[in-house]
Motif scaffolding. Structure first.
Motif, PDB file in Angstrom:
ATOM      1  N   GLU A  62       0.821  -1.219   0.000  1.00  0.00           N
ATOM      2  CA  GLU A  62       0.000   0.000   0.000  1.00  0.00           C
ATOM      3  C   GLU A  62       0.851   1.265   0.000  1.00  0.00           C
ATOM      4  OE1 GLU A  62      -3.891   1.189   2.484  1.00  0.00           O
ATOM      5  OE2 GLU A  62      -2.086   1.089   3.727  1.00  0.00           O
ATOM      6  N   LEU A  63       2.002   1.232   0.677  1.00  0.00           N
ATOM      7  CA  LEU A  63       2.857   2.407   0.815  1.00  0.00           C
ATOM      8  C   LEU A  63       4.109   2.275  -0.050  1.00  0.00           C
ATOM      9  CD1 LEU A  63       2.590   2.844   4.693  1.00  0.00           C
ATOM     10  CD2 LEU A  63       1.310   4.077   2.944  1.00  0.00           C
TER      11      LEU A  63
ATOM     12  N   SER B 295       9.837   3.997   3.222  1.00  0.00           N
ATOM     13  CA  SER B 295      10.084   4.852   4.378  1.00  0.00           C
ATOM     14  C   SER B 295      10.519   6.258   3.985  1.00  0.00           C
ATOM     15  CB  SER B 295      11.148   4.221   5.282  1.00  0.00           C
ATOM     16  OG  SER B 295      12.317   3.920   4.545  1.00  0.00           O
ATOM     17  N   MET B 296      11.028   6.417   2.778  1.00  0.00           N
ATOM     18  CA  MET B 296      11.468   7.724   2.294  1.00  0.00           C
ATOM     19  C   MET B 296      10.331   8.396   1.531  1.00  0.00           C
ATOM     20  SD  MET B 296      13.949   9.955   1.848  1.00  0.00           S
ATOM     21  CE  MET B 296      15.485   9.073   2.074  1.00  0.00           C
ATOM     22  N   SER B 297       9.928   9.588   1.966  1.00  0.00           N
ATOM     23  CA  SER B 297       8.871  10.340   1.277  1.00  0.00           C
ATOM     24  C   SER B 297       7.656   9.451   1.028  1.00  0.00           C
ATOM     25  CB  SER B 297       9.391  10.903  -0.047  1.00  0.00           C
ATOM     26  OG  SER B 297      10.571  11.647   0.159  1.00  0.00           O
ATOM     27  N   THR B 298       7.119   8.908   2.096  1.00  0.00           N
ATOM     28  CA  THR B 298       6.058   7.908   2.017  1.00  0.00           C
ATOM     29  C   THR B 298       4.814   8.437   1.311  1.00  0.00           C
ATOM     30  OG1 THR B 298       6.851   7.043   4.129  1.00  0.00           O
ATOM     31  CG2 THR B 298       4.703   6.266   3.365  1.00  0.00           C
ATOM     32  N   GLU B 299       4.388   7.689   0.306  1.00  0.00           N
ATOM     33  CA  GLU B 299       3.153   8.001  -0.416  1.00  0.00           C
ATOM     34  C   GLU B 299       2.364   6.706  -0.595  1.00  0.00           C
ATOM     35  OE1 GLU B 299       2.074  10.917  -1.139  1.00  0.00           O
ATOM     36  OE2 GLU B 299       3.899  12.116  -0.803  1.00  0.00           O
ATOM     37  N   TYR B 300       1.095   6.849  -0.962  1.00  0.00           N
ATOM     38  CA  TYR B 300       0.292   5.676  -1.289  1.00  0.00           C
ATOM     39  C   TYR B 300       0.569   5.272  -2.741  1.00  0.00           C
ATOM     40  CZ  TYR B 300      -2.294   6.103   3.057  1.00  0.00           C
ATOM     41  OH  TYR B 300      -2.612   6.157   4.389  1.00  0.00           O
TER      42      TYR B 300
END
Length: 322
Positions: free
Chosen positions: A200-201, A204-209
């Motif tokens: 889904e993600l 960890s870096m610049s987390t977006e969906y």
């Protein structure tokens, strides 16, 4: 050593280096573009708006970049924000590595792997044990590295694994107190309930969906992963144990309006729903109170109905032995 975001007091002017966690382009009422930033360092995250953004600003100030920002820490509608006066990219020779600004779980990855591995021996149902091991092996790196959410709870490096370990620790206590609880279902359900967030993600870096995250969601994604595991392992997907395991992961948000396609109809599903909610709530409140002055209320917590929480004075006095 330079102060971090939340080491500065309200109304402090400062210039600090921060990581751009997200940079969303929006339109102001006057029709001009602005950038809605979320900045991050190891003390937490804070929002800030960059008004009248030019195209070159939009191109250079991207998520994942380290920037030097001059501004003031403020509160707006009881939420922290950073008023930006100047913004530039970090230069060569300055602390520009993104990992310097990323919050991390209090447990090392190896410690979390070991703790989860020990629990696997207590899952005595052969189908559930094989399914859990199969999915864990497939997503192990992401599972112990990814955050548990983009923003709200355990939104830190390793947060997904740490959230899972925290629930497993509480689940152990539940089993000790209530011997009728099925260990295989409870432990298997806890380990798998959020592992779909590795799909889904974005990381960890610049987390977006991801596209699947936005259009399908982690609850349905883990249901699909259980089906795939059954096919790979030649396990009957229609066996009661598999159906019960699927029900637990599908029901763990508790209500259909919260994203679960079904509500809990198993003891273990009800327990996991409450443990999941409890751990997430405590983490959100603890995070907010860490940057709250004793004797005052925290910022509003979106994930908890926009409530703010009071930080008692006596807690600090007790810690100082007064």
């Amino acid at each position: 050593m330079a102060k971090k975001i939340y080491e500065h007091e309200i109304d402090d002017n400062f210039e600090i280096y921060v990581l751009i966690k997200s940079a969303d382009i929006r339109l102001a009422k006057n029709g001009k573009k602005f950038i809605a930033f979320t900045f991050q360092d190891r003390s937490g995250q804070i929002d800030g708006k960059y008004w009248d953004a030019k195209e070159e600003d939009i191109q250079q100030f991207q998520a994942g970049q380290v920037v030097a920002v001059t501004g003031k820490r403020e509160m707006y509608q009881n939420n922290p924000q950073l008023r930006i006066t100047k913004l530039r990219l970090a230069r060569e020779g300055e602390p520009s590595r993104p990992e310097l600004y990323m919050e991390r779980a209090p447990l090392k990855s190896e410690e979390m792997v070991e703790e989860v591995s020990q629990i696997l021996f207590e899952i005595t149902s052969a189908p559930i044990n094989r399914i859990v091991r199969h999915i864990l092996k497939k997503y192990q790196r992401e599972f112990f590295e990814y955050p548990a959410a983009k923003r709200h709870h355990h939104a830190i490096v390793g947060g997904l694994g740490f959230h899972t370990v925290s629930i497993l620790r509480m689940a152990k206590t539940v089993i000790q107190h209530y011997p009728t609880v099925n260990k295989s279902l409870l432990y298997g359900g806890v380990i798998l309930h959020d592992i779909g967030k590795t799909i889904e993600l974005s990381g960890s870096m610049s987390t977006e969906y991801t596209l699947k995250g936005n259009l399908i969601g982690h609850i349905v994604l883990i249901d699909e992963e259980i089906t795939k595991a059954c096919l790979s392992l030649n396990i009957d997907e229609d066996s009661e144990e598999v159906i019960l395991l699927k029900h637990i992961v599908l029901a763990h948000h508790g209500k259909q309006e919260f994203g679960s396609p079904v509500t809990p109809h198993l003891l273990e599903a009800e327990i996991i729903h409450h443990l999941d909610n409890l751990d997430a709530s405590i983490n959100m409140i603890d995070t907010a109170l860490l940057r709250t002055t004793p004797g005052t209320f925290s910022e509003r917590i979106f994930g908890l109905e926009n409530r703010s929480f009071y930080k008692p004075l006596f807690t600090q006095a007790a810690e100082e032995g007064q």
